[in-house]
Enzyme design. Sequence first.
Site, PDB file in Angstrom:
ATOM      1  N   CYS A   1      34.718  10.005  47.980  1.00  0.00           N
ATOM      2  CA  CYS A   1      34.778  11.428  47.635  1.00  0.00           C
ATOM      3  C   CYS A   1      34.999  11.686  46.147  1.00  0.00           C
ATOM      4  O   CYS A   1      34.490  12.668  45.613  1.00  0.00           O
ATOM      5  CB  CYS A   1      35.840  12.119  48.483  1.00  0.00           C
ATOM      6  SG  CYS A   1      35.414  12.108  50.250  1.00  0.00           S
TER       7      CYS A   1
ATOM      8  N   ASP B   1      41.236  15.088  47.528  1.00  0.00           N
ATOM      9  CA  ASP B   1      41.644  14.544  48.836  1.00  0.00           C
ATOM     10  C   ASP B   1      42.905  13.681  48.793  1.00  0.00           C
ATOM     11  O   ASP B   1      42.971  12.629  49.459  1.00  0.00           O
ATOM     12  CB  ASP B   1      40.498  13.736  49.443  1.00  0.00           C
ATOM     13  CG  ASP B   1      39.262  14.572  49.728  1.00  0.00           C
ATOM     14  OD1 ASP B   1      39.264  15.779  49.418  1.00  0.00           O
ATOM     15  OD2 ASP B   1      38.281  14.011  50.254  1.00  0.00           O
TER      16      ASP B   1
ATOM     17  N   LYS C   1      36.949  21.207  52.657  1.00  0.00           N
ATOM     18  CA  LYS C   1      35.558  20.800  52.847  1.00  0.00           C
ATOM     19  C   LYS C   1      35.407  19.997  54.131  1.00  0.00           C
ATOM     20  O   LYS C   1      36.384  19.505  54.685  1.00  0.00           O
ATOM     21  CB  LYS C   1      35.089  19.951  51.654  1.00  0.00           C
ATOM     22  CG  LYS C   1      35.897  18.670  51.438  1.00  0.00           C
ATOM     23  CD  LYS C   1      35.522  17.990  50.138  1.00  0.00           C
ATOM     24  CE  LYS C   1      36.341  16.749  49.862  1.00  0.00           C
ATOM     25  NZ  LYS C   1      36.097  15.645  50.781  1.00  0.00           N
TER      26      LYS C   1
END
Length: 199
Positions: free
Chosen positions: A149, A18, A107
Amino acid sequence: MSDAASATPSVRALIVVDVQPTFCEGGELAVEGGNRVAEDVAVYAAAHRDRYEIVVTTQDWHIDPGDHFSDHPDFVDSWPPHGIAGTPNAELHPALADLGPDVSVRKGQYAHGYSGFEGTDADGRTLEQALRDARVEAVDVVGLVESHCVKRTALDAVGLGLQTRVLTDLTIPVSPEQGEQARAELAAAGVELAVSTVA
């Protein structure tokens, strides 16, 4: 740390979690230091590409993630809109323009999607399947953010039996307190915490 834990397996992947403008200064869910992490990850990946069989990127790519988004977020289970599919801030950070990932996973289209293992690539493969296809035995996890994450991705990786490291100088938590908690959880689960200069 045992010799077995520190031994270098033959097939390793780098998972870049990310690293998107949405989580960097000026983004919708910015973490102070995000741009620096992006730049440091890019430098590390360019210098050490030969250490990895594959390089994987993950991206929050939210379409309708339900109660993950809120106009009145609690910053625990709900958040301001971020990583919105198709927007510039959901793309990979410009610092990664030359990264050339082998696998790109998106995602959270219709769920929170904290872990990279909840996403799929353009061929519909899960992250686990992409790693298995490349015969990956171990992963190094970096990116944004350590307390969320990155942590979830690393916990899922070690849970699948992969030797897992988080390179702590190539990630950053939402807060020092949350970072300390995340590192304790990771260590308890068997994730190795290392720095990129000695990894």
